[in-house]
Design an enzyme around this catalytic site. Structure first.
Site, PDB file in Angstrom:
ATOM      1  N   ARG A   1       0.811  -1.244   0.000  1.00 37.75           N
ATOM      2  CA  ARG A   1       0.000   0.000   0.000  1.00 37.75           C
ATOM      3  C   ARG A   1       0.832   1.276   0.000  1.00 37.75           C
ATOM      4  NH1 ARG A   1      -2.998  -3.160   3.674  1.00 37.75           N
ATOM      5  NH2 ARG A   1      -4.765  -4.106   2.600  1.00 37.75           N
TER       6      ARG A   1
ATOM      7  N   LYS B   1       4.207  11.364 -11.263  1.00 36.51           N
ATOM      8  CA  LYS B   1       3.340  10.526 -12.102  1.00 36.51           C
ATOM      9  C   LYS B   1       4.050   9.200 -12.318  1.00 36.51           C
ATOM     10  CE  LYS B   1       0.595  13.739 -14.828  1.00 36.51           C
ATOM     11  NZ  LYS B   1       0.313  14.231 -16.189  1.00 36.51           N
TER      12      LYS B   1
ATOM     13  N   GLU C   1      11.415  17.422 -24.875  1.00 33.47           N
ATOM     14  CA  GLU C   1      10.715  17.834 -23.639  1.00 33.47           C
ATOM     15  C   GLU C   1      11.323  19.129 -23.080  1.00 33.47           C
ATOM     16  OE1 GLU C   1       7.956  16.435 -22.515  1.00 33.47           O
ATOM     17  OE2 GLU C   1       7.986  14.309 -23.072  1.00 33.47           O
TER      18      GLU C   1
ATOM     19  N   LYS D   1       9.112  22.769 -14.398  1.00 27.65           N
ATOM     20  CA  LYS D   1       8.192  21.677 -14.055  1.00 27.65           C
ATOM     21  C   LYS D   1       7.795  21.748 -12.584  1.00 27.65           C
ATOM     22  CE  LYS D   1       6.796  17.001 -14.387  1.00 27.65           C
ATOM     23  NZ  LYS D   1       6.807  15.749 -15.108  1.00 27.65           N
TER      24      LYS D   1
ATOM     25  N   GLU E   1      -3.072  17.281 -11.170  1.00 28.05           N
ATOM     26  CA  GLU E   1      -3.587  17.671 -12.487  1.00 28.05           C
ATOM     27  C   GLU E   1      -5.107  17.890 -12.499  1.00 28.05           C
ATOM     28  OE1 GLU E   1      -1.454  15.919 -15.815  1.00 28.05           O
ATOM     29  OE2 GLU E   1      -3.274  16.053 -17.001  1.00 28.05           O
TER      30      GLU E   1
ATOM     31  N   ARG F   1      -1.718  21.770 -14.473  1.00 32.07           N
ATOM     32  CA  ARG F   1      -0.638  20.812 -14.746  1.00 32.07           C
ATOM     33  C   ARG F   1      -0.766  20.192 -16.140  1.00 32.07           C
ATOM     34  NH1 ARG F   1       2.240  16.080 -11.068  1.00 32.07           N
ATOM     35  NH2 ARG F   1       3.428  15.234 -12.816  1.00 32.07           N
TER      36      ARG F   1
ATOM     37  N   ASN G   1       1.422  18.540 -20.692  1.00 34.09           N
ATOM     38  CA  ASN G   1       1.138  17.556 -21.746  1.00 34.09           C
ATOM     39  C   ASN G   1       1.062  18.215 -23.110  1.00 34.09           C
ATOM     40  OD1 ASN G   1       1.025  15.370 -20.019  1.00 34.09           O
ATOM     41  ND2 ASN G   1      -1.068  15.853 -19.440  1.00 34.09           N
TER      42      ASN G   1
ATOM     43  N   HIS H   1       1.284  16.282 -26.292  1.00 31.87           N
ATOM     44  CA  HIS H   1       1.171  14.864 -25.931  1.00 31.87           C
ATOM     45  C   HIS H   1      -0.118  14.225 -26.453  1.00 31.87           C
ATOM     46  CE1 HIS H   1       4.558  15.868 -23.474  1.00 31.87           C
ATOM     47  NE2 HIS H   1       4.596  14.711 -22.857  1.00 31.87           N
TER      48      HIS H   1
ATOM     49  N   HIS I   1       0.727  11.087 -28.141  1.00 30.68           N
ATOM     50  CA  HIS I   1       0.340   9.761 -27.636  1.00 30.68           C
ATOM     51  C   HIS I   1      -0.401   8.979 -28.717  1.00 30.68           C
ATOM     52  CE1 HIS I   1       0.555  10.610 -23.014  1.00 30.68           C
ATOM     53  NE2 HIS I   1       1.730  10.398 -23.556  1.00 30.68           N
TER      54      HIS I   1
ATOM     55  N   HIS J   1       9.066   8.265 -27.238  1.00 33.15           N
ATOM     56  CA  HIS J   1       8.094   9.197 -26.664  1.00 33.15           C
ATOM     57  C   HIS J   1       8.417  10.651 -27.066  1.00 33.15           C
ATOM     58  CE1 HIS J   1       5.353  10.867 -23.684  1.00 33.15           C
ATOM     59  NE2 HIS J   1       6.344  11.603 -23.229  1.00 33.15           N
TER      60      HIS J   1
END
Ligand code: NAD
Ligand code: GLY
Length: 368
Positions: free
Chosen positions: A118, A140, A182, A224, A234, A238, A242, A245, A249, A262
């Site tokens: 956990r 993330k 990036e 960042k 987010e 935030r 992206n 992206h 993606h 990527h």
């Protein structure tokens, strides 16, 4: 060495950036609560850097997990191998996982740490430029699903990030360029002076000048950290991180994980996002040319794959995590250094834009 803080109240953490930090364990040991450590790395990075790291951690019960290399292994099955090893070696809740690798290792190690018993502690030692400027910062974590990238994951912040720019010397050129995509993103979305700096220093960065790389990692992490501190999970702003992206993606998923890197998919996605911003009249066409030129200097792709259709883009974009109540939200530019998240783009407008981009591309391919 330079240190920044990601300001998240009781979960704030430092990012140390400099040369030769991989053996400077005094920066990470104080964060370790128990006597157990598991280093999660992969088969490419392990022979390069695992020994240097391990030799300064001899006071701990140490477990190594060496994953296969590649985005195609960023899966729940591989994640399970981490849990198998941790249980086999009886790691308890005070264990600390250390990610030694690029974004794939970092995302998987972070997610393993978020789930194991956990939630246990973890530390990021990013070894690609992309991981140093982006994926190791902000918490993330996750793995891919065949239906979409990073669809299974959790927010889980590291205890600290150690970015050693020396390790970038062994990075293949293509990976360095993917990381630069990036870096350029921060110039476009939040930091216009940084974009100017990048235009002036791109040759030094491509030549792996240590000082230039340190500055680029530092400025990127500053940008960042500021965004993450304002919107950790987010709920709003935030999402500007992206930028490029949503289109990217779609390209990455369409091509099959691991075929386009990527950062390469993000580079093309950013050109598409700037292009859409230009066509909406929000920014001048000159910015599209500057963006394209900077990315091309890094040998990054700036047009989508020739076999992608409007339908494939729309289908893949519809499962983007920024879709809310069926409405796609896009990150576009209002000006250089100022990105916005918008739901203003109707389905018709998006279809018209994709149609124009793909038609122009097919004409270019026919005439070339
Ligand atoms: P990667 O982790 O696949 O690393 C790229 C390649 O470089 C791999 O072959 C790796 O083994 C190798 N490598 C790593 N360090 C090296 C070194 N120092 N010398 C030589 N080779 C080295 O890819 P990446 O670009 O680092 O990360 C991409 C991943 O990051 C994607 O899965 C993406 O979704 C994720 N990502 C996550 C976030 C986030 O916020 N969590 C942000 C951006 C990207
Ligand atoms: N790379 C996007 C984010 O961290 O939010």
């Amino acid at each position: 060495m330079q240190t920044l803080t990601v300001d998240l109240g009781t979960r704030s953490y430092p990012i140390h950036i400099g040369s030769g930090l991989l053996t400077r364990m005094e920066w990470i040991v104080p964060h370790i609560r128990g006597h157990q450590i598991a280093i999660i790395t992969n088969e490419t990075v392990a022979p390069l850097y695992l020994e240097s790291l391990k030799q300064n951690l001899t006071d701990f019960q140490l477990t190594e997990v060496i994953l296969p290399d590649g985005e195609q292994y960023k899966t729940l099955d591989e994640l399970n191998r981490i849990f198998d090893r941790l249980l086999e070696q009886r790691h308890n809740r005070t264990t600390t996982l250390i990610a030694l690798g690029g974004g794939v290792v970092g995302d998987m190690c972070g997610f393993a740490a978020a789930c194991y018993q956990r939630g246990v502690d973890f530390i990021q030692i990013p070894t690609t430029l992309l991981a140093q400027v982006d994926s190791s910062v902000g918490g993330k974590t996750g793995v891919n699903h065949p239906r979409g990238k990073n669809m299974i994951g959790a927010f889980h912040q590291p205890l600290c990030v150690l970015a050693d720019v020396n390790v970038l010397s062994t990075l293949p050129d293509r990976e360095l360029a993917a990381g630069l995509a990036e870096v350029i993103k921060y110039g476009l979305i939040t930091d216009a002076p940084f974009f100017d700096w990048l235009e002036q220093n791109i040759d030094k960065l491509l030549a792996r000048d240590e000082q230039a790389l340190t500055e680029a990692v530092l400025r990127s992490c500053q940008n960042k950290a500021q965004v993450v501190a304002g919107d950790e999970k987010e709920h709003g702003r935030r999402a500007i991180l992206n930028f490029g992206h949503t289109f990217g993606h779609a390209i990455e998923t369409h091509q099959g994980y691991g075929n386009w890197l990527h950062g390469e998919a993000v580079a093309t996605g950013m050109v598409m996002a700037v292009d859409l911003s230009v066509r909406l009249g929000w920014v001048q066409p000159e910015l599209r040319e500057r963006t394209r030129a900077l990315l091309q200097q890094c040998a990054l792709p700036v047009t989508p794959p020739g076999d992608m259709t409007q339908e494939s883009f729309l289908a893949l974009m519809s499962i983007d995590k920024k879709v809310v109540s069926g409405q796609l939200r896009l990150v576009l530019l209002k000006r250089l250094g100022q990105a916005v998240v918008t739901s203003e783009i109707t389905q018709e407008r998006l279809e018209e834009f994709l149609h124009m981009v793909l038609t122009e591309l097919s004409h270019q391919l026919q005439t070339s």
